[in-house]
Design a protein around this motif. Structure first.
Motif, mmCIF file in Angstrom:
data_model
loop_
_atom_site.group_PDB
_atom_site.id
_atom_site.type_symbol
_atom_site.label_atom_id
_atom_site.label_comp_id
_atom_site.label_asym_id
_atom_site.label_seq_id
_atom_site.Cartn_x
_atom_site.Cartn_y
_atom_site.Cartn_z
ATOM 1 N N ALA A 179 16.827 -14.917 -8.851
ATOM 2 C CA ALA A 179 16.383 -13.786 -9.626
ATOM 3 C C ALA A 179 17.493 -12.698 -9.591
ATOM 4 O O ALA A 179 17.842 -11.936 -10.467
ATOM 5 C CB ALA A 179 15.028 -12.998 -9.087
ATOM 6 N N TYR B 41 4.690 -25.456 -10.707
ATOM 7 C CA TYR B 41 5.787 -25.439 -12.292
ATOM 8 C C TYR B 41 5.184 -26.281 -13.363
ATOM 9 O O TYR B 41 5.165 -25.781 -14.668
ATOM 10 C CB TYR B 41 7.081 -26.142 -11.886
ATOM 11 N N ILE C 57 8.585 -14.336 -11.718
ATOM 12 C CA ILE C 57 8.657 -15.374 -10.775
ATOM 13 C C ILE C 57 7.320 -15.525 -10.442
ATOM 14 O O ILE C 57 6.371 -14.777 -10.397
ATOM 15 C CB ILE C 57 9.193 -14.672 -9.215
ATOM 16 N N ALA D 265 6.921 -10.366 -10.474
ATOM 17 C CA ALA D 265 6.495 -11.307 -9.549
ATOM 18 C C ALA D 265 4.993 -11.520 -9.182
ATOM 19 O O ALA D 265 4.385 -10.492 -9.216
ATOM 20 C CB ALA D 265 7.251 -11.036 -7.903
ATOM 21 N N GLU E 297 14.841 -19.091 -2.628
ATOM 22 C CA GLU E 297 15.652 -19.719 -3.799
ATOM 23 C C GLU E 297 15.164 -18.557 -5.085
ATOM 24 O O GLU E 297 16.223 -18.357 -5.900
ATOM 25 C CB GLU E 297 15.371 -20.821 -4.078
ATOM 26 N N ALA E 298 13.967 -18.260 -4.835
ATOM 27 C CA ALA E 298 13.413 -17.314 -5.943
ATOM 28 C C ALA E 298 14.294 -16.237 -6.054
ATOM 29 O O ALA E 298 14.568 -15.732 -7.203
ATOM 30 C CB ALA E 298 11.951 -17.146 -6.009
ATOM 31 N N MET F 293 4.621 -17.846 -7.775
ATOM 32 C CA MET F 293 4.388 -18.610 -6.601
ATOM 33 C C MET F 293 3.381 -19.147 -6.410
ATOM 34 O O MET F 293 2.307 -18.840 -7.273
ATOM 35 C CB MET F 293 4.641 -17.302 -5.518
ATOM 36 N N HIS G 276 7.515 -21.742 -8.998
ATOM 37 C CA HIS G 276 7.770 -22.505 -7.751
ATOM 38 C C HIS G 276 7.420 -23.791 -8.220
ATOM 39 O O HIS G 276 6.292 -24.284 -8.941
ATOM 40 C CB HIS G 276 6.730 -21.911 -6.480
ATOM 41 N N VAL H 188 11.852 -23.506 -8.679
ATOM 42 C CA VAL H 188 12.489 -23.169 -7.467
ATOM 43 C C VAL H 188 11.680 -23.824 -6.393
ATOM 44 O O VAL H 188 10.402 -23.962 -6.539
ATOM 45 C CB VAL H 188 12.489 -21.435 -7.393
ATOM 46 N N LEU I 185 10.868 -18.165 -13.192
ATOM 47 C CA LEU I 185 11.382 -18.731 -12.048
ATOM 48 C C LEU I 185 10.129 -19.063 -11.270
ATOM 49 O O LEU I 185 9.348 -18.576 -10.855
ATOM 50 C CB LEU I 185 12.203 -17.843 -11.078
#
Length: 463
Positions: free
Chosen positions: A388, A281, A242, A399, A383-384, A244, A277, A378, A275
Protein backbone atom coordinates in the motif's frame (compact mmCIF):
# COMPACT_ATOMS: atom_id res chain seq x y z
CA UNK A 1 -5.03 24.48 -25.14
CA UNK A 2 -8.09 26.41 -26.33
CA UNK A 3 -10.69 27.52 -23.82
CA UNK A 4 -13.65 25.54 -25.06
CA UNK A 5 -16.42 23.15 -24.18
CA UNK A 6 -15.80 19.90 -26.07
CA UNK A 7 -18.43 17.24 -25.46
CA UNK A 8 -16.51 14.03 -24.59
CA UNK A 9 -19.49 11.90 -25.62
CA UNK A 10 -19.20 13.07 -29.22
CA UNK A 11 -15.88 14.87 -29.57
CA UNK A 12 -17.73 17.93 -30.86
CA UNK A 13 -16.77 21.47 -29.88
CA UNK A 14 -19.85 23.03 -28.32
CA UNK A 15 -18.59 26.52 -27.57
CA UNK A 16 -15.31 28.44 -27.53
CA UNK A 17 -14.20 31.44 -25.51
CA UNK A 18 -11.55 34.11 -25.94
CA UNK A 19 -8.86 34.18 -23.27
CA UNK A 20 -8.60 37.35 -21.21
CA UNK A 21 -5.96 39.75 -22.47
CA UNK A 22 -3.50 41.54 -20.17
CA UNK A 23 -5.81 44.53 -19.70
CA UNK A 24 -8.70 42.31 -18.63
CA UNK A 25 -6.48 40.39 -16.22
CA UNK A 26 -5.23 43.64 -14.71
CA UNK A 27 -8.79 44.82 -14.25
CA UNK A 28 -9.65 41.60 -12.39
CA UNK A 29 -6.61 41.86 -10.13
CA UNK A 30 -7.35 45.49 -9.29
CA UNK A 31 -11.00 44.69 -8.61
CA UNK A 32 -10.01 41.80 -6.34
CA UNK A 33 -7.66 44.00 -4.34
CA UNK A 34 -10.38 46.63 -3.91
CA UNK A 35 -12.95 44.04 -2.90
CA UNK A 36 -10.62 42.53 -0.31
CA UNK A 37 -10.12 45.84 1.43
CA UNK A 38 -13.82 45.99 2.25
CA UNK A 39 -14.73 42.29 2.45
CA UNK A 40 -12.10 41.61 5.10
CA UNK A 41 -13.92 44.02 7.42
CA UNK A 42 -17.36 42.44 7.14
CA UNK A 43 -18.94 40.59 10.04
CA UNK A 44 -19.42 36.82 10.00
CA UNK A 45 -23.17 37.36 9.96
CA UNK A 46 -22.89 39.23 6.67
CA UNK A 47 -20.59 36.61 5.14
CA UNK A 48 -22.90 33.84 6.30
CA UNK A 49 -25.95 35.50 4.78
CA UNK A 50 -24.19 35.87 1.42
CA UNK A 51 -22.98 32.28 1.35
CA UNK A 52 -26.41 30.94 2.33
CA UNK A 53 -27.83 32.99 -0.54
CA UNK A 54 -25.37 31.36 -2.96
CA UNK A 55 -26.29 27.93 -1.61
CA UNK A 56 -30.00 28.60 -2.08
CA UNK A 57 -29.45 29.72 -5.66
CA UNK A 58 -27.34 26.68 -6.48
CA UNK A 59 -29.91 24.37 -4.95
CA UNK A 60 -32.60 25.84 -7.20
CA UNK A 61 -30.39 25.37 -10.27
CA UNK A 62 -29.02 21.86 -9.66
CA UNK A 63 -30.48 20.39 -12.85
CA UNK A 64 -29.10 23.08 -15.16
CA UNK A 65 -25.61 23.12 -13.71
CA UNK A 66 -25.51 19.31 -13.64
CA UNK A 67 -26.30 19.21 -17.37
CA UNK A 68 -23.52 21.72 -17.99
CA UNK A 69 -20.96 19.67 -16.08
CA UNK A 70 -21.96 16.49 -17.88
CA UNK A 71 -21.69 18.19 -21.26
CA UNK A 72 -18.26 19.59 -20.45
CA UNK A 73 -16.52 16.61 -18.84
CA UNK A 74 -18.76 13.57 -19.24
CA UNK A 75 -19.71 12.56 -15.71
CA UNK A 76 -23.02 10.61 -15.49
CA UNK A 77 -25.90 12.98 -14.89
CA UNK A 78 -26.82 11.45 -11.53
CA UNK A 79 -23.26 11.99 -10.33
CA UNK A 80 -23.37 15.57 -11.59
CA UNK A 81 -26.54 16.25 -9.60
CA UNK A 82 -24.95 14.72 -6.52
CA UNK A 83 -21.89 16.95 -6.95
CA UNK A 84 -24.01 20.09 -7.12
CA UNK A 85 -25.97 19.06 -4.02
CA UNK A 86 -22.73 18.36 -2.18
CA UNK A 87 -21.62 21.90 -2.96
CA UNK A 88 -24.82 23.26 -1.43
CA UNK A 89 -24.08 21.24 1.70
CA UNK A 90 -20.52 22.56 1.92
CA UNK A 91 -21.61 26.17 1.48
CA UNK A 92 -24.12 25.85 4.29
CA UNK A 93 -21.60 24.08 6.51
CA UNK A 94 -19.12 26.94 6.21
CA UNK A 95 -21.82 29.58 6.51
CA UNK A 96 -22.81 28.01 9.83
CA UNK A 97 -19.40 26.95 11.22
CA UNK A 98 -16.80 29.47 10.00
CA UNK A 99 -17.19 31.84 12.96
CA UNK A 100 -16.56 28.97 15.35
CA UNK A 101 -13.56 27.69 13.35
CA UNK A 102 -11.98 31.15 13.35
CA UNK A 103 -12.91 32.18 16.88
CA UNK A 104 -10.25 33.91 18.95
CA UNK A 105 -8.02 31.56 20.90
CA UNK A 106 -6.99 32.32 24.46
CA UNK A 107 -3.63 30.87 25.53
CA UNK A 108 -3.34 29.22 28.92
CA UNK A 109 -3.24 31.69 31.80
CA UNK A 110 0.16 30.40 32.93
CA UNK A 111 1.64 31.03 29.48
CA UNK A 112 0.14 34.51 29.33
CA UNK A 113 1.57 35.37 32.75
CA UNK A 114 4.96 33.91 31.84
CA UNK A 115 5.09 36.12 28.73
CA UNK A 116 4.69 39.22 30.87
CA UNK A 117 1.34 40.08 29.35
CA UNK A 118 -1.84 41.24 30.99
CA UNK A 119 -3.64 39.28 28.33
CA UNK A 120 -2.93 37.57 25.00
CA UNK A 121 -5.18 36.48 22.16
CA UNK A 122 -4.65 34.58 18.91
CA UNK A 123 -6.81 35.94 16.10
CA UNK A 124 -7.29 34.46 12.62
CA UNK A 125 -7.12 37.22 10.05
CA UNK A 126 -7.62 36.96 6.27
CA UNK A 127 -4.63 37.45 4.00
CA UNK A 128 -5.98 38.69 0.64
CA UNK A 129 -6.91 37.50 -2.85
CA UNK A 130 -6.35 33.75 -3.28
CA UNK A 131 -5.64 32.24 -6.71
CA UNK A 132 -7.30 28.85 -7.22
CA UNK A 133 -6.04 26.66 -10.07
CA UNK A 134 -8.68 23.99 -10.41
CA UNK A 135 -9.20 20.78 -12.45
CA UNK A 136 -12.01 19.54 -14.67
CA UNK A 137 -12.94 16.28 -12.96
CA UNK A 138 -15.13 17.79 -10.22
CA UNK A 139 -15.60 21.21 -11.80
CA UNK A 140 -18.06 22.55 -9.22
CA UNK A 141 -16.99 20.77 -6.04
CA UNK A 142 -13.27 21.51 -6.32
CA UNK A 143 -14.01 25.23 -6.58
CA UNK A 144 -16.65 25.43 -3.87
CA UNK A 145 -14.47 23.65 -1.33
CA UNK A 146 -11.94 26.46 -1.85
CA UNK A 147 -14.33 29.36 -2.33
CA UNK A 148 -16.69 28.76 0.60
CA UNK A 149 -14.00 28.83 3.33
CA UNK A 150 -12.00 31.56 1.59
CA UNK A 151 -14.95 33.92 1.39
CA UNK A 152 -16.08 33.14 4.94
CA UNK A 153 -12.57 33.91 6.21
CA UNK A 154 -12.71 37.36 4.61
CA UNK A 155 -10.49 36.57 1.65
CA UNK A 156 -11.53 36.95 -2.00
CA UNK A 157 -11.14 34.44 -4.81
CA UNK A 158 -9.62 34.37 -8.29
CA UNK A 159 -10.44 31.19 -10.22
CA UNK A 160 -8.30 29.84 -13.03
CA UNK A 161 -10.33 26.79 -13.99
CA UNK A 162 -9.40 24.02 -16.41
CA UNK A 163 -9.73 25.23 -19.99
CA UNK A 164 -12.25 22.52 -20.92
CA UNK A 165 -14.89 23.56 -18.35
CA UNK A 166 -15.34 27.28 -19.08
CA UNK A 167 -19.12 27.27 -18.80
CA UNK A 168 -18.99 25.81 -15.30
CA UNK A 169 -16.33 28.37 -14.37
CA UNK A 170 -18.44 31.26 -15.63
CA UNK A 171 -21.50 29.86 -13.88
CA UNK A 172 -19.65 30.07 -10.55
CA UNK A 173 -18.65 33.68 -11.23
CA UNK A 174 -22.27 34.51 -11.98
CA UNK A 175 -23.60 32.52 -9.01
CA UNK A 176 -21.66 34.48 -6.42
CA UNK A 177 -22.53 37.77 -8.11
CA UNK A 178 -26.25 36.96 -8.11
CA UNK A 179 -26.02 35.87 -4.48
CA UNK A 180 -25.14 39.45 -3.60
CA UNK A 181 -21.37 39.36 -3.18
CA UNK A 182 -19.81 42.74 -3.94
CA UNK A 183 -17.96 43.09 -7.22
CA UNK A 184 -14.56 41.43 -7.12
CA UNK A 185 -15.15 39.03 -4.23
CA UNK A 186 -15.10 36.07 -6.61
CA UNK A 187 -13.94 36.23 -10.23
CA UNK A 188 -13.31 33.67 -12.94
CA UNK A 189 -10.22 34.33 -15.04
CA UNK A 190 -10.52 32.84 -18.51
CA UNK A 191 -6.81 32.29 -18.99
CA UNK A 192 -4.58 29.48 -20.17
CA UNK A 193 -1.92 27.82 -18.07
CA UNK A 194 0.72 30.11 -19.54
CA UNK A 195 -0.81 33.13 -17.80
CA UNK A 196 -0.82 31.59 -14.31
CA UNK A 197 2.73 32.60 -13.45
CA UNK A 198 2.22 36.31 -14.00
CA UNK A 199 -0.99 36.28 -11.95
CA UNK A 200 0.62 34.35 -9.10
CA UNK A 201 3.63 36.66 -9.07
CA UNK A 202 1.43 39.75 -8.87
CA UNK A 203 1.92 41.43 -5.48
CA UNK A 204 -1.85 41.65 -4.96
CA UNK A 205 -2.24 37.87 -4.96
CA UNK A 206 -1.55 36.54 -1.47
CA UNK A 207 -1.51 32.77 -1.95
CA UNK A 208 -2.58 29.92 -4.20
CA UNK A 209 -4.37 26.60 -4.00
CA UNK A 210 -4.15 23.95 -6.70
CA UNK A 211 -5.82 20.64 -7.32
CA UNK A 212 -4.34 18.81 -10.27
CA UNK A 213 -1.41 16.83 -11.57
CA UNK A 214 1.98 16.49 -9.94
CA UNK A 215 3.72 18.54 -12.70
CA UNK A 216 1.16 21.35 -12.31
CA UNK A 217 1.61 21.31 -8.55
CA UNK A 218 5.37 21.41 -8.86
CA UNK A 219 5.16 24.41 -11.19
CA UNK A 220 2.80 26.43 -8.99
CA UNK A 221 4.69 25.56 -5.82
CA UNK A 222 7.97 26.62 -7.43
CA UNK A 223 6.61 30.00 -8.50
CA UNK A 224 4.91 30.59 -5.15
CA UNK A 225 8.06 29.56 -3.30
CA UNK A 226 10.08 32.06 -5.29
CA UNK A 227 7.56 34.74 -4.27
CA UNK A 228 7.35 33.38 -0.68
CA UNK A 229 3.61 32.82 -0.96
CA UNK A 230 1.64 30.08 0.76
CA UNK A 231 0.23 27.20 -1.29
CA UNK A 232 -2.06 24.26 -0.68
CA UNK A 233 -1.70 21.37 -3.14
CA UNK A 234 -3.97 18.39 -3.71
CA UNK A 235 -2.34 16.25 -6.37
CA UNK A 236 -2.59 12.71 -7.70
CA UNK A 237 -3.35 9.48 -5.92
CA UNK A 238 -3.04 5.73 -6.36
CA UNK A 239 -5.17 4.77 -3.41
CA UNK A 240 -4.93 1.22 -2.03
CA UNK A 241 -8.05 -0.79 -1.22
CA UNK A 242 -7.09 -3.58 1.16
CA UNK A 243 -9.30 -6.59 1.86
CA UNK A 244 -8.37 -8.91 4.74
CA UNK A 245 -9.81 -12.37 5.61
CA UNK A 246 -12.12 -11.08 8.36
CA UNK A 247 -13.80 -8.57 6.02
CA UNK A 248 -17.31 -8.75 4.66
CA UNK A 249 -16.07 -9.80 1.22
CA UNK A 250 -19.44 -9.47 -0.48
CA UNK A 251 -19.85 -5.89 0.69
CA UNK A 252 -16.19 -5.06 0.04
CA UNK A 253 -16.46 -6.23 -3.57
CA UNK A 254 -19.70 -4.33 -4.11
CA UNK A 255 -18.30 -1.06 -2.76
CA UNK A 256 -15.05 -1.60 -4.66
CA UNK A 257 -16.86 -1.23 -7.98
CA UNK A 258 -18.14 2.21 -7.00
CA UNK A 259 -14.83 3.16 -5.38
CA UNK A 260 -12.97 2.47 -8.64
CA UNK A 261 -15.44 3.85 -11.19
CA UNK A 262 -16.80 6.97 -9.48
CA UNK A 263 -16.63 9.89 -11.90
CA UNK A 264 -15.79 7.43 -14.71
CA UNK A 265 -12.71 6.46 -12.74
CA UNK A 266 -11.33 10.00 -13.04
CA UNK A 267 -10.92 10.83 -9.38
CA UNK A 268 -7.74 11.33 -7.36
CA UNK A 269 -9.37 9.59 -4.38
CA UNK A 270 -10.80 6.69 -6.35
CA UNK A 271 -9.47 3.33 -5.17
CA UNK A 272 -7.06 2.10 -7.84
CA UNK A 273 -4.95 -0.72 -6.41
CA UNK A 274 -6.88 -3.61 -4.85
CA UNK A 275 -4.71 -5.52 -2.38
CA UNK A 276 -6.52 -8.71 -1.39
CA UNK A 277 -5.42 -11.34 1.10
CA UNK A 278 -4.79 -14.76 -0.39
CA UNK A 279 -7.54 -16.39 1.69
CA UNK A 280 -10.28 -14.28 0.11
CA UNK A 281 -8.61 -13.28 -3.16
CA UNK A 282 -10.47 -15.67 -5.45
CA UNK A 283 -13.91 -14.79 -4.08
CA UNK A 284 -13.23 -11.06 -4.16
CA UNK A 285 -11.74 -11.18 -7.66
CA UNK A 286 -14.75 -13.08 -9.01
CA UNK A 287 -17.31 -10.78 -7.43
CA UNK A 288 -15.42 -7.57 -8.23
CA UNK A 289 -14.80 -8.53 -11.85
CA UNK A 290 -18.45 -9.46 -12.34
CA UNK A 291 -19.52 -6.12 -10.88
CA UNK A 292 -17.17 -4.16 -13.12
CA UNK A 293 -18.23 -6.06 -16.23
CA UNK A 294 -21.92 -5.44 -15.48
CA UNK A 295 -21.63 -1.65 -15.37
CA UNK A 296 -23.67 0.22 -17.98
CA UNK A 297 -21.44 2.30 -20.26
CA UNK A 298 -23.25 4.95 -22.27
CA UNK A 299 -24.34 8.51 -22.85
CA UNK A 300 -23.79 10.32 -19.53
CA UNK A 301 -26.92 12.42 -20.08
CA UNK A 302 -29.04 9.26 -19.84
CA UNK A 303 -30.36 8.33 -16.40
CA UNK A 304 -29.27 4.68 -16.48
CA UNK A 305 -25.64 5.29 -17.43
CA UNK A 306 -23.09 4.29 -14.79
CA UNK A 307 -19.87 4.97 -16.72
CA UNK A 308 -19.55 7.72 -19.30
CA UNK A 309 -16.64 8.73 -21.54
CA UNK A 310 -13.22 9.85 -20.46
CA UNK A 311 -12.76 13.59 -20.56
CA UNK A 312 -10.56 13.74 -23.67
CA UNK A 313 -9.03 11.75 -26.48
CA UNK A 314 -5.61 12.22 -24.90
CA UNK A 315 -6.90 10.98 -21.56
CA UNK A 316 -8.11 7.78 -23.15
CA UNK A 317 -4.86 7.33 -25.05
CA UNK A 318 -2.86 7.72 -21.82
CA UNK A 319 -5.01 5.07 -20.13
CA UNK A 320 -4.68 2.71 -23.08
CA UNK A 321 -0.90 3.03 -22.95
CA UNK A 322 -0.83 1.98 -19.29
CA UNK A 323 -3.06 -1.04 -19.95
CA UNK A 324 -1.12 -2.11 -23.06
CA UNK A 325 2.20 -1.83 -21.20
CA UNK A 326 0.86 -3.97 -18.35
CA UNK A 327 -0.53 -6.66 -20.64
CA UNK A 328 2.68 -6.77 -22.67
CA UNK A 329 4.60 -7.42 -19.45
CA UNK A 330 2.32 -10.22 -18.30
CA UNK A 331 -0.80 -8.72 -16.70
CA UNK A 332 -3.99 -10.76 -17.12
CA UNK A 333 -7.16 -9.01 -18.28
CA UNK A 334 -10.10 -10.26 -16.23
CA UNK A 335 -12.58 -7.97 -17.98
CA UNK A 336 -12.54 -4.98 -20.32
CA UNK A 337 -9.22 -3.76 -21.63
CA UNK A 338 -10.47 -2.08 -24.78
CA UNK A 339 -12.80 0.49 -26.27
CA UNK A 340 -16.44 -0.66 -26.08
CA UNK A 341 -18.20 -1.66 -29.26
CA UNK A 342 -20.90 0.59 -30.66
CA UNK A 343 -19.27 3.87 -29.65
CA UNK A 344 -17.83 5.31 -32.83
CA UNK A 345 -17.82 8.80 -31.36
CA UNK A 346 -16.61 9.99 -27.99
CA UNK A 347 -13.81 8.80 -25.72
CA UNK A 348 -15.21 5.69 -24.05
CA UNK A 349 -13.27 2.89 -22.40
CA UNK A 350 -14.54 -0.34 -20.88
CA UNK A 351 -14.43 -0.92 -17.10
CA UNK A 352 -11.31 -3.05 -16.77
CA UNK A 353 -9.74 -5.33 -14.17
CA UNK A 354 -6.10 -6.38 -14.49
CA UNK A 355 -4.40 -9.06 -12.37
CA UNK A 356 -0.84 -10.40 -12.01
CA UNK A 357 0.61 -6.90 -11.66
CA UNK A 358 4.36 -6.57 -11.14
CA UNK A 359 6.73 -3.73 -10.36
CA UNK A 360 8.04 -3.69 -13.93
CA UNK A 361 4.72 -2.31 -15.17
CA UNK A 362 4.11 1.42 -15.35
CA UNK A 363 0.61 0.91 -13.97
CA UNK A 364 2.14 -0.29 -10.69
CA UNK A 365 3.49 3.19 -9.91
CA UNK A 366 1.52 5.61 -12.10
CA UNK A 367 -1.98 6.92 -11.49
CA UNK A 368 -4.70 5.43 -13.70
CA UNK A 369 -7.28 8.11 -14.50
CA UNK A 370 -10.11 6.02 -15.84
CA UNK A 371 -12.14 2.86 -15.04
CA UNK A 372 -9.16 0.50 -14.75
CA UNK A 373 -8.46 -1.49 -11.57
CA UNK A 374 -5.35 -3.48 -10.67
CA UNK A 375 -5.59 -6.59 -8.47
CA UNK A 376 -2.80 -7.75 -6.17
CA UNK A 377 -2.62 -10.92 -4.05
CA UNK A 378 -1.04 -10.44 -0.59
CA UNK A 379 -0.08 -13.04 1.98
CA UNK A 380 -0.36 -11.15 5.26
CA UNK A 381 -0.85 -7.80 6.98
CA UNK A 382 2.78 -6.73 6.61
CA UNK A 383 2.80 -7.33 2.87
CA UNK A 384 -0.47 -5.44 2.50
CA UNK A 385 0.89 -2.38 4.32
CA UNK A 386 4.23 -2.46 2.50
CA UNK A 387 2.52 -2.71 -0.89
CA UNK A 388 0.00 0.00 0.00
CA UNK A 389 2.85 2.38 0.86
CA UNK A 390 5.02 1.43 -2.13
CA UNK A 391 3.95 4.23 -4.50
CA UNK A 392 4.98 7.90 -4.39
CA UNK A 393 1.39 8.88 -3.62
CA UNK A 394 -0.44 9.17 -0.30
CA UNK A 395 -3.81 10.78 -0.81
CA UNK A 396 -6.16 8.30 0.83
CA UNK A 397 -6.55 4.60 1.58
CA UNK A 398 -9.22 2.00 2.28
CA UNK A 399 -8.99 -1.09 4.48
CA UNK A 400 -11.59 -3.79 5.04
CA UNK A 401 -11.22 -5.85 8.20
CA UNK A 402 -13.08 -6.76 11.40
CA UNK A 403 -9.85 -7.42 13.29
CA UNK A 404 -9.15 -4.59 15.76
CA UNK A 405 -5.42 -5.26 15.77
CA UNK A 406 -5.36 -4.85 11.99
CA UNK A 407 -7.47 -1.70 12.25
CA UNK A 408 -4.93 -0.17 14.63
CA UNK A 409 -2.07 -1.08 12.30
CA UNK A 410 -3.78 0.42 9.26
CA UNK A 411 -4.60 3.62 11.15
CA UNK A 412 -0.99 3.91 12.31
CA UNK A 413 1.00 2.71 9.32
CA UNK A 414 -0.81 3.61 6.09
CA UNK A 415 0.97 6.63 4.61
CA UNK A 416 -1.96 8.72 3.46
CA UNK A 417 -4.02 11.77 4.31
CA UNK A 418 -7.03 9.55 5.01
CA UNK A 419 -7.62 6.01 6.23
CA UNK A 420 -11.14 4.70 5.60
CA UNK A 421 -12.06 1.50 7.43
CA UNK A 422 -14.76 -0.72 5.86
CA UNK A 423 -15.87 1.98 3.44
CA UNK A 424 -14.72 3.98 0.43
CA UNK A 425 -12.92 7.29 0.53
CA UNK A 426 -15.15 10.35 0.41
CA UNK A 427 -14.84 14.00 1.35
CA UNK A 428 -17.11 15.82 3.80
CA UNK A 429 -17.22 19.53 4.70
CA UNK A 430 -16.61 18.77 8.38
CA UNK A 431 -13.55 16.51 7.90
CA UNK A 432 -10.08 17.71 6.80
CA UNK A 433 -8.99 16.52 3.37
CA UNK A 434 -5.54 16.33 1.78
CA UNK A 435 -2.58 14.12 1.04
CA UNK A 436 0.93 13.07 2.00
CA UNK A 437 4.08 12.41 -0.02
CA UNK A 438 3.61 13.42 -3.67
CA UNK A 439 -0.13 13.73 -3.26
CA UNK A 440 0.43 17.24 -1.94
CA UNK A 441 0.35 19.18 1.31
CA UNK A 442 -1.97 21.36 3.31
CA UNK A 443 -5.61 20.63 4.02
CA UNK A 444 -8.97 21.58 2.62
CA UNK A 445 -12.37 21.41 4.33
CA UNK A 446 -13.31 21.58 8.02
CA UNK A 447 -11.64 24.09 10.31
CA UNK A 448 -8.23 23.00 9.03
CA UNK A 449 -9.12 24.16 5.53
CA UNK A 450 -10.44 27.59 6.44
CA UNK A 451 -7.37 28.32 8.58
CA UNK A 452 -4.91 27.47 5.76
CA UNK A 453 -5.33 30.94 4.26
CA UNK A 454 -5.48 32.94 7.45
CA UNK A 455 -2.80 34.73 9.41
CA UNK A 456 -2.85 33.44 13.02
CA UNK A 457 -1.98 36.71 14.73
CA UNK A 458 -0.73 36.89 18.30
CA UNK A 459 -2.17 39.95 20.06
CA UNK A 460 -0.19 40.79 23.23
CA UNK A 461 -1.12 43.41 25.84
CA UNK A 462 1.40 44.53 28.40
CA UNK A 463 0.75 44.10 32.12
Amino acid sequence: MPIATVNPSTGETVRTFDAFDTDRIEECLATAADAYRSHRLTEFTTRSRLLHSAADLLESEVEDVARTMTTEMGKPINAARAEAKKCVKAMRWYADHAAEALADEHPAAADVKDSGAARAIVRYRPIGPILAVMPWNFPLWQVVRFAAPALMAGNVGLLKHASNVPQTALYLDDLFRRAGYPRGCFQTLLIGSGAVESVLRDRRVAAATLTGSEPAGRSVASIAGDEIKKTVLELGGSDPYIVMPSADVVRAAEVAVTARTQNNGQSCIAAKRFLVHDEVYDEFAERFTAGMAALVVGDPQQEGTQVGPLVSEQGRADLEELVEDAVRLGARTLCGGKRPEGFERGWYYEPTVLASITGRMRIDQEETFGPVATLYRVGDLEEAIDLANSTPFGLSSNAWTRDEVEVERFERDLEAGGVFINGMTASHPGLPFGGAKRSGYGRELAGHGIREFCNPTTVWHSA
